[in-house]
Design a protein around this motif. Structure first.
Motif, PDB file in Angstrom:
ATOM      1  N   ILE A  75      38.347  26.252  46.072  1.00 30.55           N
ATOM      2  CA  ILE A  75      37.439  25.472  45.234  1.00 30.55           C
ATOM      3  C   ILE A  75      36.346  26.357  44.648  1.00 30.55           C
ATOM      4  O   ILE A  75      36.007  26.260  43.456  1.00 30.55           O
ATOM      5  CB  ILE A  75      36.812  24.317  46.045  1.00 30.55           C
ATOM      6  N   LEU A  76      35.787  27.242  45.476  1.00 29.97           N
ATOM      7  CA  LEU A  76      34.734  28.143  44.980  1.00 29.97           C
ATOM      8  C   LEU A  76      35.266  29.058  43.889  1.00 29.97           C
ATOM      9  O   LEU A  76      34.605  29.288  42.862  1.00 29.97           O
ATOM     10  CB  LEU A  76      34.182  28.975  46.146  1.00 29.97           C
ATOM     11  N   LEU A  77      36.475  29.580  44.082  1.00 23.20           N
ATOM     12  CA  LEU A  77      37.075  30.454  43.069  1.00 23.20           C
ATOM     13  C   LEU A  77      37.445  29.666  41.815  1.00 23.20           C
ATOM     14  O   LEU A  77      37.387  30.197  40.702  1.00 23.20           O
ATOM     15  CB  LEU A  77      38.306  31.142  43.655  1.00 23.20           C
ATOM     16  N   GLN A  78      37.830  28.406  41.977  1.00 24.30           N
ATOM     17  CA  GLN A  78      38.138  27.566  40.819  1.00 24.30           C
ATOM     18  C   GLN A  78      36.886  27.361  39.968  1.00 24.30           C
ATOM     19  O   GLN A  78      36.948  27.390  38.743  1.00 24.30           O
ATOM     20  CB  GLN A  78      38.690  26.224  41.283  1.00 24.30           C
ATOM     21  N   ARG A  79      35.744  27.144  40.626  1.00 24.89           N
ATOM     22  CA  ARG A  79      34.494  26.997  39.876  1.00 24.89           C
ATOM     23  C   ARG A  79      34.157  28.269  39.111  1.00 24.89           C
ATOM     24  O   ARG A  79      33.729  28.223  37.944  1.00 24.89           O
ATOM     25  CB  ARG A  79      33.362  26.640  40.835  1.00 24.89           C
ATOM     26  N   LEU A  80      34.361  29.406  39.786  1.00 26.52           N
ATOM     27  CA  LEU A  80      34.108  30.679  39.120  1.00 26.52           C
ATOM     28  C   LEU A  80      35.042  30.861  37.920  1.00 26.52           C
ATOM     29  O   LEU A  80      34.610  31.309  36.843  1.00 26.52           O
ATOM     30  CB  LEU A  80      34.292  31.829  40.107  1.00 26.52           C
ATOM     31  N   ALA A  81      36.311  30.491  38.083  1.00 26.91           N
ATOM     32  CA  ALA A  81      37.285  30.613  36.992  1.00 26.91           C
ATOM     33  C   ALA A  81      36.885  29.726  35.816  1.00 26.91           C
ATOM     34  O   ALA A  81      37.009  30.136  34.653  1.00 26.91           O
ATOM     35  CB  ALA A  81      38.673  30.236  37.506  1.00 26.91           C
ATOM     36  N   GLY A 138      43.740  34.587  31.812  1.00 25.66           N
ATOM     37  CA  GLY A 138      43.926  33.361  32.571  1.00 25.66           C
ATOM     38  C   GLY A 138      44.802  33.551  33.793  1.00 25.66           C
ATOM     39  O   GLY A 138      44.637  32.872  34.809  1.00 25.66           O
ATOM     40  N   MET A 139      45.729  34.511  33.704  1.00 28.30           N
ATOM     41  CA  MET A 139      46.666  34.722  34.814  1.00 28.30           C
ATOM     42  C   MET A 139      46.017  35.362  36.035  1.00 28.30           C
ATOM     43  O   MET A 139      46.477  35.164  37.157  1.00 28.30           O
ATOM     44  CB  MET A 139      47.833  35.590  34.355  1.00 28.30           C
ATOM     45  N   ILE A 140      44.960  36.126  35.833  1.00 32.72           N
ATOM     46  CA  ILE A 140      44.413  36.890  36.954  1.00 32.72           C
ATOM     47  C   ILE A 140      43.837  35.986  38.042  1.00 32.72           C
ATOM     48  O   ILE A 140      43.708  36.409  39.194  1.00 32.72           O
ATOM     49  CB  ILE A 140      43.319  37.881  36.467  1.00 32.72           C
ATOM     50  N   PHE A 141      43.523  34.738  37.682  1.00 35.46           N
ATOM     51  CA  PHE A 141      42.956  33.835  38.689  1.00 35.46           C
ATOM     52  C   PHE A 141      44.020  33.077  39.468  1.00 35.46           C
ATOM     53  O   PHE A 141      43.735  32.522  40.532  1.00 35.46           O
ATOM     54  CB  PHE A 141      42.002  32.834  38.025  1.00 35.46           C
ATOM     55  N   ILE A 142      45.232  33.032  38.946  1.00 34.21           N
ATOM     56  CA  ILE A 142      46.261  32.207  39.589  1.00 34.21           C
ATOM     57  C   ILE A 142      46.528  32.627  41.033  1.00 34.21           C
ATOM     58  O   ILE A 142      46.612  31.764  41.927  1.00 34.21           O
ATOM     59  CB  ILE A 142      47.551  32.216  38.754  1.00 34.21           C
ATOM     60  N   PRO A 143      46.676  33.918  41.351  1.00 26.27           N
ATOM     61  CA  PRO A 143      46.965  34.279  42.757  1.00 26.27           C
ATOM     62  C   PRO A 143      45.931  33.789  43.766  1.00 26.27           C
ATOM     63  O   PRO A 143      46.282  33.496  44.917  1.00 26.27           O
ATOM     64  CB  PRO A 143      47.025  35.815  42.716  1.00 26.27           C
ATOM     65  N   VAL A 144      44.664  33.688  43.347  1.00 21.56           N
ATOM     66  CA  VAL A 144      43.631  33.273  44.307  1.00 21.56           C
ATOM     67  C   VAL A 144      43.433  31.766  44.324  1.00 21.56           C
ATOM     68  O   VAL A 144      42.658  31.243  45.122  1.00 21.56           O
ATOM     69  CB  VAL A 144      42.290  33.976  43.990  1.00 21.56           C
ATOM     70  N   LEU A 145      44.137  31.052  43.439  1.00 20.16           N
ATOM     71  CA  LEU A 145      44.009  29.600  43.393  1.00 20.16           C
ATOM     72  C   LEU A 145      45.165  28.879  44.073  1.00 20.16           C
ATOM     73  O   LEU A 145      45.170  27.649  44.145  1.00 20.16           O
ATOM     74  CB  LEU A 145      43.916  29.126  41.935  1.00 20.16           C
ATOM     75  N   VAL A 146      46.139  29.627  44.560  1.00 15.99           N
ATOM     76  CA  VAL A 146      47.343  29.011  45.125  1.00 15.99           C
ATOM     77  C   VAL A 146      47.607  29.575  46.519  1.00 15.99           C
ATOM     78  O   VAL A 146      47.009  30.567  46.930  1.00 15.99           O
ATOM     79  CB  VAL A 146      48.569  29.254  44.223  1.00 15.99           C
TER      80      VAL A 146
END
Length: 412
Positions: free
Chosen positions: A29-35, A126-134
């Motif tokens: 959730i924290l990383l999603q907010r940052l993204a 946009g792709m760089i955040f996917i690994p940390v969101l899943v």
């Protein structure tokens, strides 16, 4: 663990898997907010990039960018809604967001001169955040699928050249492959880290349980906090000593294992009673058992607690002798007064009591009679009226004048 297995994600039991997902969700959730914040800032900043490619592009691209910025803002707000932060809803959010993001960015590029060649690398942001969101490569692949297919479909419908499509395919598929691989590696690392945390937590729990078996809970907390020296003056406590009459003679006839098993069974029964009456086990010395109540300073009925404990111990001892077909006697002594309580030693430390009260309680036991609970006059004065006591008379105690003592016979 072998080197080959070290690169494989650990598979947890269903219950532990749920715990793992629950543990990871707040971080996600924290990383999603940052993204979302970075996404908003990026699409605001890329307005200037549009103007560099085409000074008149703003009316064509701004509405799409504003729509994407609004989407990021909505997703950012959703992260503060607890009911929408479950793993299931998060996956739905990511699929929707990345589908709209891929289509929206492709439409922007279609409205700019040479946009498909100049801006296709923006998909990687946009792709760089996917690994940390899943949690794992499979979830990453599911989210990336519309992000890969959507732009290629928009480009084809927009009449992109073969070079533009091949270039976009190379950037997008290459970036997606990297994201899936990184998601896999990150999942391996996270799961191993979680397993280590669980092992450390289990070891911590085990250590604390062992500590609580040695020390009262309040003393254990103070010891962990680093308090030293650890000693308290307790103005009014009640101390109990119990000893087995005839056990020394019996021990000469038993094997070591049988002897230990007998004592373990009896003292385990006593331990349960001590816990039941909210007293504190202090220690065992051979076949002697020592307990006390009132040490925490908040137990006003410590005399009644020890009286009930002594009566129950005597009853439990009868059952113990019947279970093991033994002819033993139990002698119990009780005295009330002030003590000093504390922890001594740095290795194999022990919680103990000192003072004249301890000595008198011990003499109450050693000078008592088999199958009787001998209490001092001080204890009798503090004992509620609901207990039956009979006077024994004065007895001589080593180091003291003669003392009046009583036998506790039961409760009314």
């Amino acid at each position: 663990m072998s080197p080959n297995l070290a690169w494989r994600p650990i598979r947890f039991t269903p219950q532990l898997e749920r715990t793992y997902v629950q543990c990871m969700t707040p971080r996600i959730i924290l990383l999603q907010r940052l993204a979302c914040i970075i996404g908003i800032a990026s699409f605001v900043g890329y307005q200037f990039w549009d103007l560099l490619l085409d000074p008149e592009a703003l009316p064509r691209t701004a509405p799409i960018r504003l729509a994407i910025i609004a989407m990021f803002a909505v997703v950012l707000v959703i992260t503060f809604v607890p009911s929408l932060r479950t793993p299931r809803y998060l996956m739905i959010q990511y699929i929707v967001v990345y589908t709209l993001l891929g289509i929206g960015w492709s439409l922007i590029l279609a409205k700019l001169p040479n946009g498909f060649l100049a801006g296709v690398s923006g998909f990687l942001l946009g792709m760089i955040f996917i690994p940390v969101l899943v949690n794992g490569a499979m979830q990453a692949a599911v989210i990336l699928t519309p992000l890969v297919l959507g732009p290629l479909l928009v480009m084809t419908l927009a009449g992109a050249t073969r070079l533009e499509i091949v270039n976009a395919f190379s950037w997008i598929v290459g970036g997606a492959g990297f994201a899936v691989g990184f998601a896999y590696l990150l999942d391996v690392i996270n799961r191993h880290a979680f397993q280590l945390e669980q092992l450390l937590e289990a070891e911590k729990t085990r250590s604390e349980k062992l500590l609580l078996n040695v020390l009262p809970a309040e003393i254990a907390e103070r010891l962990k906090a680093g308090e030293e020296p650890l000693a308290d003056h307790c103005g009014s406590v009640t101390v109990l000593f119990a000893d087995l009459v005839g056990f020394t003679e019996l021990s000469r006839k038993l094997r070591a294992n049988d002897l230990v098993n007998l004592l373990n069974d009896l003292f385990s029964r006593f331990d349960n009673l001590v816990e039941q009456h909210r007293a504190e086990k202090i220690k065992t010395i051979g076949d002697a058992y020592m307990a006390a109540a009132g040490l925490s300073g908040n137990k006003r009925d410590h005399v009644a607690a020890i009286a009930d404990l002594a009566l129950d111990m005597r009853m439990a001892f009868v059952e113990f002798c019947q279970d093991h077909h033994l002819e033993l006697k139990l002698r119990i002594g009780v005295h009330s007064g002030e003590v000093v309580a504390g922890v001594i030693g740095r290795q194999k430390f022990a919680y103990d009591l000192w003072g004249d009260t301890v000595n008198v309680a011990s003499r109450m036991e050693s000078g008592g009679l088999p199958d009787e609970i001998q209490i001092s006059a001080e204890t009798k004065e503090l004992l509620p009226a609901r207990y039956r006591v009979v006077p024994r008379g004065e007895i001589e105690i080593k180091g003291h004048l003669q003392r009046m003592t009583y036998f506790l016979q039961g409760g009314v």
